[in-house]
Write a protein that holds these residues in place. Structure first.
Motif, mmCIF file in Angstrom:
data_model
loop_
_atom_site.group_PDB
_atom_site.id
_atom_site.type_symbol
_atom_site.label_atom_id
_atom_site.label_comp_id
_atom_site.label_asym_id
_atom_site.label_seq_id
_atom_site.Cartn_x
_atom_site.Cartn_y
_atom_site.Cartn_z
ATOM 1 N N LYS A 62 0.811 -1.237 0.000
ATOM 2 C CA LYS A 62 0.000 0.000 0.000
ATOM 3 C C LYS A 62 0.834 1.272 0.000
ATOM 4 O O LYS A 62 0.272 2.367 -0.077
ATOM 5 C CB LYS A 62 -1.009 0.042 1.148
ATOM 6 C CG LYS A 62 -1.930 -1.143 1.220
ATOM 7 C CD LYS A 62 -2.949 -1.093 0.131
ATOM 8 C CE LYS A 62 -3.937 -2.244 0.312
ATOM 9 N NZ LYS A 62 -4.864 -2.360 -0.762
ATOM 10 N N LYS A 64 2.669 4.319 -1.427
ATOM 11 C CA LYS A 64 2.522 5.014 -2.700
ATOM 12 C C LYS A 64 3.855 5.660 -3.064
ATOM 13 O O LYS A 64 4.535 6.236 -2.220
ATOM 14 C CB LYS A 64 1.406 6.029 -2.614
ATOM 15 C CG LYS A 64 0.045 5.349 -2.514
ATOM 16 C CD LYS A 64 -1.078 6.327 -2.470
ATOM 17 C CE LYS A 64 -2.427 5.653 -2.432
ATOM 18 N NZ LYS A 64 -2.618 4.659 -1.424
ATOM 19 N N GLU A 82 1.422 2.135 -6.575
ATOM 20 C CA GLU A 82 1.116 1.605 -5.254
ATOM 21 C C GLU A 82 1.735 0.217 -5.131
ATOM 22 O O GLU A 82 1.562 -0.618 -6.020
ATOM 23 C CB GLU A 82 -0.390 1.520 -5.029
ATOM 24 C CG GLU A 82 -0.749 1.070 -3.624
ATOM 25 C CD GLU A 82 -2.253 1.103 -3.376
ATOM 26 O OE1 GLU A 82 -2.648 1.693 -2.369
ATOM 27 O OE2 GLU A 82 -3.004 0.537 -4.189
#
Length: 84
Positions: A62, A64, A82
């Protein structure tokens, strides 16, 4: 911008990298810098820096990652990735 953890900018020169990071509000430890080791590798600099991030950072699911590039004639591009 607050959701983005890593900045991988075009590595034209050290001042460019630091300027982009400052303008976007990224803390130094989350900015990938390879230009001092590799020099300006032109169009491949973001790819080289991205590989450096993959090898040397603790990426988590997760996270970024913002890729930012610029070129001659005022051309610019960005991509948001991501980690899966």
């Amino acid at each position: 911008m607050t959701d983005i953890k890593w900045l991988v900018p075009h590595q034209g020169n050290k001042n460019l990298v630091l300027s982009v990071a400052k303008q976007l509000g990224f803390a130094d430890e989350f900015v990938i810098k390879t230009v001092e080791e590799t020099g300006n590798t032109s169009g491949s600099s973001v790819g080289i820096a991205l590989e450096s991030l993959r090898r040397n950072a603790e990426l988590k699911s997760k996270d970024k990652v913002l890729l930012v590039a610029s070129g001659g004639g005022g051309i610019a591009a960005a991509s948001l990735l991501e980690v899966v």
